[in-house]
Design an enzyme around this catalytic site. Structure first.
Site, PDB file in Angstrom:
ATOM      1  NE  ARG A 227      -7.876  18.505   6.072  1.00 28.93           N
ATOM      2  CZ  ARG A 227      -9.016  18.234   6.683  1.00 28.93           C
ATOM      3  NH1 ARG A 227      -9.055  17.335   7.642  1.00 28.93           N
ATOM      4  NH2 ARG A 227     -10.136  18.849   6.343  1.00 28.93           N
TER       5      ARG A 227
ATOM      6  CG  HIS B 203      -1.738  -1.239   1.352  1.00 31.24           C
ATOM      7  ND1 HIS B 203      -1.344  -2.303   2.139  1.00 31.24           N
ATOM      8  CD2 HIS B 203      -2.897  -1.611   0.760  1.00 31.24           C
ATOM      9  CE1 HIS B 203      -2.236  -3.275   2.043  1.00 31.24           C
ATOM     10  NE2 HIS B 203      -3.180  -2.883   1.220  1.00 31.24           N
TER      11      HIS B 203
ATOM     12  N   GLY C  54      -6.990  12.176   6.866  1.00 33.21           N
ATOM     13  CA  GLY C  54      -7.821  11.246   6.120  1.00 33.21           C
ATOM     14  C   GLY C  54      -7.800  11.522   4.630  1.00 33.21           C
TER      15      GLY C  54
ATOM     16  NE  ARG D 235      -4.713  -0.486  -2.677  1.00 32.82           N
ATOM     17  CZ  ARG D 235      -5.723  -1.312  -2.950  1.00 32.82           C
ATOM     18  NH1 ARG D 235      -6.954  -0.812  -3.030  1.00 32.82           N
ATOM     19  NH2 ARG D 235      -5.519  -2.594  -3.144  1.00 32.82           N
TER      20      ARG D 235
ATOM     21  NE  ARG E 208     -16.417  22.412   5.822  1.00 31.73           N
ATOM     22  CZ  ARG E 208     -16.427  21.164   6.265  1.00 31.73           C
ATOM     23  NH1 ARG E 208     -15.293  20.503   6.351  1.00 31.73           N
ATOM     24  NH2 ARG E 208     -17.555  20.572   6.619  1.00 31.73           N
TER      25      ARG E 208
ATOM     26  NE  ARG F 178      -8.269  11.012  12.900  1.00 26.91           N
ATOM     27  CZ  ARG F 178      -9.002  11.617  11.956  1.00 26.91           C
ATOM     28  NH1 ARG F 178      -8.449  11.904  10.785  1.00 26.91           N
ATOM     29  NH2 ARG F 178     -10.250  11.956  12.178  1.00 26.91           N
TER      30      ARG F 178
ATOM     31  CB  SER G  85     -13.159  16.892  10.282  1.00 24.08           C
ATOM     32  OG  SER G  85     -13.476  15.740   9.509  1.00 24.08           O
TER      33      SER G  85
ATOM     34  CG  ASP H 144     -20.379  17.857  11.733  1.00 26.57           C
ATOM     35  OD1 ASP H 144     -21.237  17.105  12.217  1.00 26.57           O
ATOM     36  OD2 ASP H 144     -19.249  17.448  11.378  1.00 26.57           O
TER      37      ASP H 144
END
Length: 237
Positions: free
Chosen positions: A30, A10, A26, A49, A222, A93, A96, A209
């Site tokens: 970003r 990977h 994630g 990927r 944001r 990490r 959000s 949120d």
């Protein structure tokens, strides 16, 4: 010297291409944003990927940034390979989360000291009880000190790492009653992998949120607030 098992299925990097500290998000875009904004002379080490990864320098420190995808199965794969095949020592990490506490608002930061979950990821370890995934305390303490210094609104505590995004039975009221701050989808898997490998991990999340009140971020909010968690993450190098 190239370590056996690298490149992995990977991650296309050779052993040594990835720094000892990796800041992950994630969304691979970003990660690309962090490379462009924070790193000097970033070099891309992965596009397998579409999960972009870059290594560069930040204020004299060699650091890598990389995407990890959505959910515990995805972050579980990437962090396992980083910890165990590339000898990464620390993974931070930035992502959000949805608030489930009335005093935690959009744009605020959450330093995830621990992570509850409805995932079965921990079953593989065959422990004779329930494991409590937690962050590295020194990283969490330094992150809180940075937030204090920079004047960022933040809370430190538990998050809930959910295996589902669209849930038929969210049971948020039950997690609220236990003092859980916010819902996201990856932290528990990251902390379990770090514990098993004897490595360090921390998650710093921006509230995007409010699940209870319906409060959401605008595009401008944001843009102006999601970089705060990155400032904190890079201050830990």
């Amino acid at each position: 010297m190239e370590k056996p098992k690298t490149p992995t299925p990977h991650i296309g990097a050779k052993y040594g291409d990835i720094a000892k500290t990796v800041i992950m998000a994630g969304d691979p875009l970003r990660a690309k944003f962090m490379a462009e904004i924070f790193l000097d002379n970033p070099v891309q080490f992965n596009n397998v990927r579409g999960m972009l990864g870059f290594t560069g320098m930040y204020q004299g420190h060699r650091v890598s940034v990389m995407g990890h995808g959505m959910g515990i199965p995805s972050i579980g794969i990437y962090t396992y390979e980083l910890f165990n095949f590339y000898d990464v020592d620390t993974i931070i990490r930035v992502g959000s989360a949805g608030s489930i506490q009335t005093d935690l608002h959009v744009g605020d930061l959450v330093i995830a000291l621990g992570a509850c979950t409805n995932s079965n990821y921990g079953d593989q370890f065959e422990l004779p009880g329930m494991f409590a995934p937690i962050a590295d305390f020194n990283l969490a303490r330094k992150a809180a000190e940075t937030c204090d210094r920079l004047g960022y609104n933040y809370r430190v505590g538990n998050v809930f790492s959910s295996d589902v995004f669209y849930s038929e039975n969210a049971h948020n009221d039950k997690w609220i009653s236990m003092g859980v701050l916010a819902v996201e989808m990856e932290v528990a898997g990251l902390y379990m992998n770090a514990a098993r490998a004897g490595k360090r991990a921390l998650a710093i999340c921006t509230i995007s949120d409010h699940i209870i009140s319906g409060e959401v971020t605008t595009a401008e909010e944001r843009q102006n607030t999601f970089t705060h968690m990155m400032d904190v993450a890079f201050s830990l190098l």
